[in-house]
Design an enzyme around this catalytic site. Structure first.
Site, short mmCIF file in Angstrom:
data_model
loop_
_atom_site.label_atom_id
_atom_site.label_comp_id
_atom_site.label_asym_id
_atom_site.label_seq_id
_atom_site.Cartn_x
_atom_site.Cartn_y
_atom_site.Cartn_z
N GLY A 50 0.87 -1.18 0.00
CA GLY A 50 0.00 0.00 0.00
C GLY A 50 0.90 1.22 0.00
O GLY A 50 1.83 1.31 0.81
N ALA A 51 0.61 2.17 -0.91
CA ALA A 51 1.56 3.26 -1.15
C ALA A 51 1.94 4.07 0.10
O ALA A 51 3.14 4.22 0.40
CB ALA A 51 1.00 4.16 -2.25
N ARG A 92 10.33 -1.13 -4.34
CA ARG A 92 9.17 -1.22 -5.25
C ARG A 92 9.11 0.07 -6.09
O ARG A 92 9.34 1.16 -5.53
CB ARG A 92 7.85 -1.42 -4.48
CG ARG A 92 7.72 -2.85 -3.93
CD ARG A 92 6.33 -3.16 -3.42
NE ARG A 92 5.42 -3.50 -4.48
CZ ARG A 92 4.10 -3.67 -4.29
NH1 ARG A 92 3.58 -3.53 -3.09
NH2 ARG A 92 3.31 -3.98 -5.30
N ASP A 236 -1.40 4.54 -6.23
CA ASP A 236 0.04 4.48 -5.95
C ASP A 236 0.79 5.68 -6.51
O ASP A 236 1.87 6.01 -6.06
CB ASP A 236 0.64 3.19 -6.52
CG ASP A 236 0.34 2.04 -5.60
OD1 ASP A 236 -0.82 1.60 -5.57
OD2 ASP A 236 1.25 1.62 -4.86
O1 MRU Z 1 0.56 -4.15 -4.49
P1 MRU Z 1 -0.04 -3.38 -3.35
O2 MRU Z 1 -0.86 -4.21 -2.44
O3 MRU Z 1 1.01 -2.55 -2.64
O4 MRU Z 1 -1.02 -2.36 -4.07
C1 MRU Z 1 -1.72 -1.44 -3.29
C2 MRU Z 1 -2.68 -0.62 -4.05
O5 MRU Z 1 -2.79 -0.70 -5.25
C3 MRU Z 1 -3.49 0.38 -3.28
O6 MRU Z 1 -4.72 0.61 -3.90
C4 MRU Z 1 -2.72 1.72 -3.24
O7 MRU Z 1 -1.41 1.54 -2.81
C5 MRU Z 1 -3.38 2.69 -2.36
S1 MRU Z 1 -3.22 2.25 -0.67
C6 MRU Z 1 -3.92 3.43 0.29
#
Ligand code: MRU
Length: 346
Positions: A50-51, A92, A236
């Site tokens: 999650g970003a 990432r 993200d």
């Molecule tokens: O691969 P992830 O689980 O890190 O992807 C997360 C997402 O795509 C979320 O929608 C995004 O980071 C927003 S989190 C508040």
């Protein structure tokens, strides 16, 4: 507040504890990190994801690196930390919050504080606290857009697990639920990591908010049924023109939502907005290992010999988005000019 009980990132004394999201919902265990390398591994391996959560975790990773190198080589600790900063930055590629948080921590280092360890920890904690505050503000702003008795569909996990706490899209859903605006909450299971099924459903169940899961293939039928008035997602990275990178499948939902007259909301703190990226085509999209698609919870599910394409984010063009909600305000029908105006206001 009620409906907000989970904290996935915890600083304890001189170490970082991360709720291991690979093991949810079966096991609630915390992974201890004492070095920046361990933090980078945890980000890459999806212990934390999650970003905003990635950005906060990286900031604490800088604190861990500083602790180590300040003690080992007090004369040139900043120089000695360089490889750690590089390793964190390489963990990432898509979530811009990672690079934003590292830049903010490096700014503090560059100011040569008298007590670097105390000052860096204070900064990481501020990043963490500011994220929770931004989420609460976005919760209020986003919930205000939702008409009474609405149904909503969300994708991936954007809640307390994906942020400092409360959540972005899921924060709006928490807030709207507490204001009795929602009739129904639907969550996509979100293959291949099942963030929706494992994480979003777990969070909502923990906080007593009813949720129905759907497989991704059911989204178009759900949107056609009239049960959903808003699709609400996180991001993200948001480019300067309002194009939005988010979990793979988001674009598909946006196309479907427009086709069925369902509104589409993106909720993200201003730390996710990257004005240096002109549009969605310039956003780096992470591709992960094919085995993630070819298996499920470690079990092979595909025919032996099949390959897989596994981009983990996609880009939704600004013209398919009805509202971008940040803590700085709401941008309706985003354009480059509106994004610029929102980002320059305090
Ligand atoms: O691969 P992830 O689980 O890190 O992807 C997360 C997402 O795509 C979320 O929608 C995004 O980071 C927003 S989190 C508040």
């Amino acid at each position: 507040m009620q409906y907000d009980s989970i904290r996935a990132i915890q600083w304890q004394g001189d170490r970082l504890l991360l709720l291991d999201q690979r093991k949810l919902p079966w096991e609630v265990t915390y992974l201890e990190c004492r070095t920046a390398e361990q933090v980078a591994d945890a980000i890459r391996d999806m212990v934390v994801r999650g970003a905003p959560a990635i950005g906060i975790t990286a900031a604490y990773g800088v604190v861990l690196a500083a602790q180590q190198h300040y003690h080992e080589s007090p004369a040139n600790w900043q120089e000695a930390m360089r490889p750690d900063l590089d390793v964190l930055a390489a963990s990432r590629p898509t979530a811009v919050n990672l690079f934003w948080a590292l830049a903010r921590m490096q700014q503090v280092m560059a100011s040569n504080p008298a007590e670097p360890l105390v000052t860096l920890l204070k900064e990481a904690k501020s990043i963490h606290d500011e994220d929770i505050a931004a989420n609460r503000r976005m919760g209020e702003l986003g919930a205000a857009l939702i008409e009474a008795k609405a149904g909503v569909l969300t994708h991936c996990n954007t809640g307390s697990l994906a942020t400092g706490g409360f959540g972005t899209a899921l924060g709006v859903i928490r807030q709207a639920w507490s204001e009795h605006r929602l009739n129904a909450v639907y969550a996509d299971e979100t293959r291949p990591w099942l963030q929706g099924a494992r994480l979003t459903a777990w969070e909502l169940v923990q906080d007593g908010i009813p949720v129905d899961l759907i497989v991704e293939g059911a989204a178009a039928a759900l949107l056609r049924s009239g049960k959903v008035q808003w699709v609400i997602v996180g991001s993200d990275r948001i480019a300067a023109n309002g194009d939005v990178a988010n979990k793979i499948g988001t674009y598909s939902l946006a196309v479907n939502a427009r086709h069925h007259g369902v509104k589409f909301m993106v909720v993200a703190p201003s730390t996710t907005v990257d004005m240096a990226t002109p549009d969605g085509t310039a956003i780096p999209i992470e591709t992960r290992n094919a085995t993630e698609v070819l298996s499920l919870a470690g079990q092979p599910v595909a025919a032996k010999g099949a390959g897989a394409w596994n981009p983990v984010f996609d880009v939704t063009p600004a013209e398919l988005i009805d509202a971008i909600v940040t803590e700085r305000g709401v941008v309706l029908q985003p354009t480059r000019e509106k994004m610029q105006a929102m980002m320059t206001q305090m």
